[in-house]
Write a protein that holds these residues in place. Structure first.
Motif, short mmCIF file in Angstrom:
data_model
loop_
_atom_site.label_atom_id
_atom_site.label_comp_id
_atom_site.label_asym_id
_atom_site.label_seq_id
_atom_site.Cartn_x
_atom_site.Cartn_y
_atom_site.Cartn_z
N UNK A 97 32.36 34.91 32.36
CA UNK A 97 32.48 34.51 33.76
C UNK A 97 33.28 33.21 33.85
N UNK A 98 33.38 32.68 35.06
CA UNK A 98 34.23 31.50 35.28
C UNK A 98 33.80 30.31 34.43
N UNK A 99 32.50 30.09 34.25
CA UNK A 99 32.03 28.97 33.44
C UNK A 99 32.62 29.04 32.04
N UNK A 100 32.71 30.25 31.47
CA UNK A 100 33.26 30.40 30.12
C UNK A 100 34.74 30.03 30.09
N UNK A 101 35.44 30.35 31.17
CA UNK A 101 36.86 29.97 31.26
C UNK A 101 37.00 28.46 31.33
N UNK A 102 36.24 27.83 32.21
CA UNK A 102 36.38 26.39 32.44
C UNK A 102 35.95 25.58 31.23
N UNK A 103 35.05 26.12 30.41
CA UNK A 103 34.57 25.42 29.23
C UNK A 103 35.29 25.85 27.95
N UNK A 104 36.35 26.65 28.10
CA UNK A 104 37.20 27.01 26.97
C UNK A 104 36.66 28.07 26.05
N UNK A 105 35.71 28.87 26.51
CA UNK A 105 35.12 29.91 25.65
C UNK A 105 35.89 31.22 25.68
N UNK A 106 36.67 31.45 26.73
CA UNK A 106 37.44 32.68 26.83
C UNK A 106 38.62 32.45 27.77
N UNK A 107 39.52 33.42 27.84
CA UNK A 107 40.64 33.34 28.76
C UNK A 107 40.23 33.85 30.14
N UNK A 108 41.06 33.59 31.13
CA UNK A 108 40.78 34.08 32.47
C UNK A 108 40.79 35.61 32.49
N UNK A 109 41.70 36.22 31.75
CA UNK A 109 41.77 37.68 31.72
C UNK A 109 40.50 38.28 31.11
N UNK A 110 39.93 37.63 30.12
CA UNK A 110 38.70 38.14 29.52
C UNK A 110 37.52 38.06 30.48
N UNK A 111 37.60 37.17 31.46
CA UNK A 111 36.51 37.00 32.43
C UNK A 111 36.80 37.73 33.74
N UNK A 112 37.81 38.57 33.76
CA UNK A 112 38.19 39.31 34.96
C UNK A 112 37.70 40.75 34.87
N UNK A 113 37.02 41.21 35.94
CA UNK A 113 36.38 42.53 35.91
C UNK A 113 36.72 43.32 37.16
N UNK A 114 36.75 44.66 37.06
CA UNK A 114 36.96 45.49 38.25
C UNK A 114 35.75 45.43 39.17
N UNK A 115 35.96 45.77 40.44
CA UNK A 115 34.89 45.80 41.43
C UNK A 115 34.84 47.21 42.06
N UNK A 116 33.97 47.37 43.06
CA UNK A 116 33.89 48.66 43.73
C UNK A 116 35.12 48.93 44.60
N UNK A 117 35.92 47.90 44.85
CA UNK A 117 37.14 48.06 45.65
C UNK A 117 38.30 48.37 44.71
N UNK A 118 38.89 49.54 44.79
CA UNK A 118 40.02 49.86 43.90
C UNK A 118 41.15 48.84 44.04
N UNK A 119 41.63 48.35 42.90
CA UNK A 119 42.72 47.38 42.90
C UNK A 119 42.29 45.95 43.06
N UNK A 120 40.99 45.70 43.23
CA UNK A 120 40.48 44.34 43.42
C UNK A 120 39.59 43.94 42.25
N UNK A 121 39.98 42.88 41.54
CA UNK A 121 39.24 42.38 40.38
C UNK A 121 38.57 41.05 40.72
N UNK A 122 37.50 40.74 40.00
CA UNK A 122 36.76 39.52 40.26
C UNK A 122 36.53 38.75 38.97
N UNK A 123 36.61 37.42 39.07
CA UNK A 123 36.12 36.52 38.03
C UNK A 123 34.78 36.01 38.55
#
Length: 291
Positions: A97-123
């Motif tokens: 999630x975003x905390x992992x990105x901000x604290x350097x544990x992962x990239x933004x892409x690794x914390x990005x996930x699909x949602x119930x809305x097609x074409x819309x991703x969430x961190x």
């Protein structure tokens, strides 16, 4: 679009746009939705704008482009509660999630996930994101989210950041990451006064860090027909002459959609708020594909 008076609006078909003083937001830009006070409609505005853009990108039932929303508010009931990450098949330890990105544990892409809305991703976000404001200060840490977005390998038509309801370190990082901002505001004396502090913060960010940043829109949410609303709208028009000014009519459907954990554009697509949010998005983001 020319300015439309409140009297004129009462005698013609409703329009959500009071005045269009801004240029359309270009594809690929990052927009922060911010107001330091809670309950102003930030999360709803973010969700509905992103949902509309994702819907516009659908062709023959499939998304032709993607939109990303970043939940900067770790409180319960935030954006993540509506745009729930579809990570059921991912081990809990890898649900970044975003905390992992901000604290350097992962990239933004690794914390990005699909949602119930097609074409819309969430961190997504949780209370863990508050750790970013508590860790030892590093030089340039306010650029952390900006750098994460710049390093992303994914192509997004638009990126939205739903800011926390305060002006802490996470909000500063969101502002530095944003090419432009949208300010939702619910009419009330204390709500309006809070803009003064936000404007001071924006002035400092633009002077020291992001001189290219612009205010794209001021959106009055849950609009009621009364004299105070008219007075505040007039003042906002004077204070932000270069922004798009719009209003979203009050309706219980927005609250019902949140309770159902859905964007109102999916839950009640023909309600007044959905109509208004759709119109505002289509004016703010013009690419020849608006329906």
């Amino acid at each position: 679009m020319e300015e439309v008076s409140m009297t004129d609006q009462a005698t013609r078909a409703h329009t959500a746009i009071t005045r269009h003083g801004s240029q359309p937001i270009e594809p690929g830009r990052t927009t922060a939705v911010i107001n330091q006070k809670g309950g102003q409609g930030k999360t709803t505005t973010t969700v509905e704008k992103a949902t509309r853009l994702a819907q516009r990108g659908m062709k023959e039932g499939k998304p032709t482009r993607r939109v990303r929303v970043i939940d900067g508010d770790g409180q319960d009931g935030s954006l993540t509660a509506i745009l729930i990450p579809q990570w059921q098949d991912t081990p809990p330890a890898e649900r970044w999630e975003l905390a992992d990105v901000m604290l350097g544990r992962c990239t933004l892409d690794q914390a990005t996930w699909p949602t119930i809305v097609p074409g819309l991703d969430v961190v997504p976000s949780s209370e863990a994101v508050n750790q970013f404001s508590r860790v030892a200060t590093d030089p340039g840490r306010e650029w952390t989210l900006h750098e994460a977005i710049e390093d992303s390998k994914r192509d997004y038509y638009a990126t939205f950041i739903d800011c926390p309801p305060d002006l802490d370190e996470m909000t500063l990082a969101a502002l530095v990451a944003a090419d432009g901002i949208i300010i939702p505001i619910k009419i009330g004396g204390l709500d309006f006064k809070g803009l003064a502090q936000l404007n001071r913060t924006l002035a400092k960010v633009r002077k020291r860090l992001r001189p290219d940043q612009v205010t794209h829109a001021i959106i009055v949410t849950q609009r009621q027909q009364n004299g105070l609303t008219d007075d505040v709208i007039d003042q906002l028009l004077a204070d932000f002459p270069d922004a798009l000014h719009a209003t979203v009519r009050a309706t219980i459907r927005v609250g019902e959609a949140g309770f159902a954990e859905q964007p109102v554009l999916l839950f009640a697509p023909e309600c007044t708020a959905a109509v208004d949010y759709r119109e505002i998005a289509d004016v703010l983001f013009v690419d020849g594909e608006a329906a």
